[in-house]
Scaffold this active site. Structure first.
Site, PDB file in Angstrom:
ATOM      1  N   SER A 119       0.821  -1.210   0.000  1.00 14.91           N
ATOM      2  CA  SER A 119       0.000   0.000   0.000  1.00 14.91           C
ATOM      3  C   SER A 119       0.855   1.260   0.000  1.00 14.91           C
ATOM      4  O   SER A 119       1.944   1.297   0.578  1.00 14.91           O
ATOM      5  CB  SER A 119      -0.898  -0.004   1.247  1.00 14.91           C
ATOM      6  N   TYR A 142      -2.252   5.517  -4.588  1.00 12.45           N
ATOM      7  CA  TYR A 142      -3.316   6.517  -4.556  1.00 12.45           C
ATOM      8  C   TYR A 142      -2.811   7.711  -5.362  1.00 12.45           C
ATOM      9  O   TYR A 142      -1.880   8.406  -4.939  1.00 12.45           O
ATOM     10  CB  TYR A 142      -3.614   6.945  -3.124  1.00 12.45           C
ATOM     11  N   THR A 167      -5.593   2.648  -7.226  1.00 15.77           N
ATOM     12  CA  THR A 167      -6.898   2.650  -6.569  1.00 15.77           C
ATOM     13  C   THR A 167      -7.668   3.904  -6.962  1.00 15.77           C
ATOM     14  O   THR A 167      -7.168   5.016  -6.823  1.00 15.77           O
ATOM     15  CB  THR A 167      -6.731   2.588  -5.042  1.00 15.77           C
ATOM     16  N   ARG A 176     -16.652   5.885   8.058  1.00 18.76           N
ATOM     17  CA  ARG A 176     -16.385   4.704   8.882  1.00 18.76           C
ATOM     18  C   ARG A 176     -16.645   5.051  10.347  1.00 18.76           C
ATOM     19  O   ARG A 176     -15.748   5.445  11.091  1.00 18.76           O
ATOM     20  CB  ARG A 176     -14.949   4.238   8.650  1.00 18.76           C
ATOM     21  N   LYS A 263      -7.837  -0.526  -9.699  1.00 21.50           N
ATOM     22  CA  LYS A 263      -8.530  -1.192  -8.587  1.00 21.50           C
ATOM     23  C   LYS A 263      -9.688  -0.320  -8.112  1.00 21.50           C
ATOM     24  O   LYS A 263      -9.502   0.857  -7.817  1.00 21.50           O
ATOM     25  CB  LYS A 263      -7.555  -1.443  -7.433  1.00 21.50           C
ATOM     26  N   HIS A 287     -13.609  -1.642  -2.087  1.00 17.49           N
ATOM     27  CA  HIS A 287     -12.758  -1.190  -0.983  1.00 17.49           C
ATOM     28  C   HIS A 287     -13.151  -1.878   0.321  1.00 17.49           C
ATOM     29  O   HIS A 287     -13.077  -1.289   1.402  1.00 17.49           O
ATOM     30  CB  HIS A 287     -12.834   0.335  -0.829  1.00 17.49           C
TER      31      HIS A 287
END
Length: 396
Positions: A119, A142, A167, A176, A263, A287
């Protein structure tokens, strides 16, 4: 020893036989804020739940007397031969699960003949992971800021990464709520009550404070609490992608010499656009249910995307917990799957060995299910091995 008819001898620890066993063990080891970060999702958790439920809507059509022995689990992704059709998905801040984080995950992937996708928000830098491994793993980007993206791509290429996943489903951070309630932010906060709760997990607390691997090391220097807060703020400021468009994807294609996957695709139309921009593959993903709630389950839209881009590698990411899930995804057209939460559980429980054991569980379950199904290999799978399940099970 017995007293009053009761056996007072300590019980043997419960064997960890499934991914769900590792989940329960991991949750016992981690403070609430980390549990929510790993296990949580957006809003009402509808998409998070749907990812699992989608697999229960498919059953198998087994064939007998096929005469096959030792089913073949090997496949190829991005030109790389894999012993197992399961890759480790990009997971940010893996150092929250265990301080060895991305290094442990990548090493475990190598041990089991597969690859780790590092990542952008990893707890170990691109260079550190590359220096700690012997194989070329994959990198996830990203891509909001042009300068940041260019620098990260250059670093990844120079470190030996030859496959990148971009992504594209992060225009803003998903809501969240579980993370927000337990202090994971943004920005992360630590109240006296949360600190007290963390002290209930002394091993985790000691390792976290000693090794300082809780920040996004590719974005900031240092790994303590202040660096962690700074890295989250940088992610919010620089990695959100509200202005990202298809021209940016073409720009990334021009700037990356290796294999390039996009992605976060959930429609056939977007898959076709991605391929027209020169993508080598697409990753069907929502995700992990952490962004748009009530987005479709990844498995539900997999068939239409496979049909839309028949000459393109399609991977699936979302809700995979069993070897039988892997087989269903492959039968519906995926080349391989990615797992995120399952290996985070293994990491929390046993560092590198824990991740390797989770991959072992997947390999054992895939091989056993193929044998019971009568299929000679993962390459032989197609929709004829499946049937709609008449009464979907409770996916939990």
């Amino acid at each position: 020893m017995h007293a009053f008819g009761f056996d007072l001898r300590p019980r043997a620890p419960r064997p960890l036989l499934t991914v769900d066993d590792y989940r329960r063990a991991a949750r016992r080891r981690l403070p609430a804020m980390v549990r929510e970060y790993i296990d949580g999702g957006a809003d009402d958790l509808a998409t998070l739940t749907a990812n699992r439920a989608a697999f229960a809507r498919w059953g198998f059509r087994p064939r007998v007397l096929t005469g096959h022995q030792s089913p073949d689990l090997a496949t190829t992704v991005a030109g790389v031969d894999l012993d197992l059709p399961v890759l480790l998905a990009p997971v940010g801040l893996t150092g929250l699960a265990h301080w060895q984080g991305d290094v442990a995950a990548a090493r475990a992937a190598e041990r089991r003949g597969t690859r780790h996708v590092l990542s952008t928000a990893s707890s170990w830098t691109i260079e550190e992971v590359a220096e700690s491994t012997t194989r070329a793993h994959f990198f996830q980007l990203y891509p909001h800021s042009g300068d940041t993206a260019t620098a990260l791509m250059a670093r990844a290429w120079n470190a030996g990464y030859r496959t990148m996943m971009v992504t594209v489903d992060y225009p803003v951070r998903g809501n969240r709520e579980g993370e927000r309630r337990t202090g994971m932010g943004p920005p992360p906060t630590l109240t006296p009550v949360q600190a007290l709760r963390m002290c209930r997990h002394p091993t985790w607390t000691y390792q976290t404070l000693r090794h300082r691997r809780i920040s996004a090391r590719n974005l900031v220097e240092g790994g303590g609490v202040a660096a962690a807060v700074e890295s989250v703020e940088i992610q919010e400021r620089h990695l959100s992608q509200a202005t990202l468009n298809w021209d940016d994807l073409t720009w990334l294609r021009d700037g990356w010499q290796g294999r390039l996957y996009v992605k976060g695709i959930l429609t056939a139309q977007d898959a076709e656009k991605a391929v027209s921009c020169g993508m080598d593959g697409v990753v069907v993903s929502n995700h992990g249910g952490r962004q748009l709630d009530f987005a479709p389950a990844a498995l539900d839209v997999l068939p239409e995307i496979v049909a839309a881009v028949p000459n393109t590698e399609v991977l699936l990411d979302g809700g995979v917990r069993r070897g039988s899930d892997v087989i269903k995804a492959l039968a519906l057209g995926a080349r391989a799957v990615l797992i995120g939460r399952p290996y985070a559980y293994g990491l929390a429980v046993g560092a590198e060995d824990g991740v390797a054991r989770v991959l072992d569980i997947f390999a054992e379950e895939i091989e056993r299910t193929l044998a019971l199904l009568g299929a000679p290999s993962v390459q032989a799978l197609d929709p004829t091995w499946l049937r709609p399940h008449p009464t979907p099970l409770n996916a939990g």
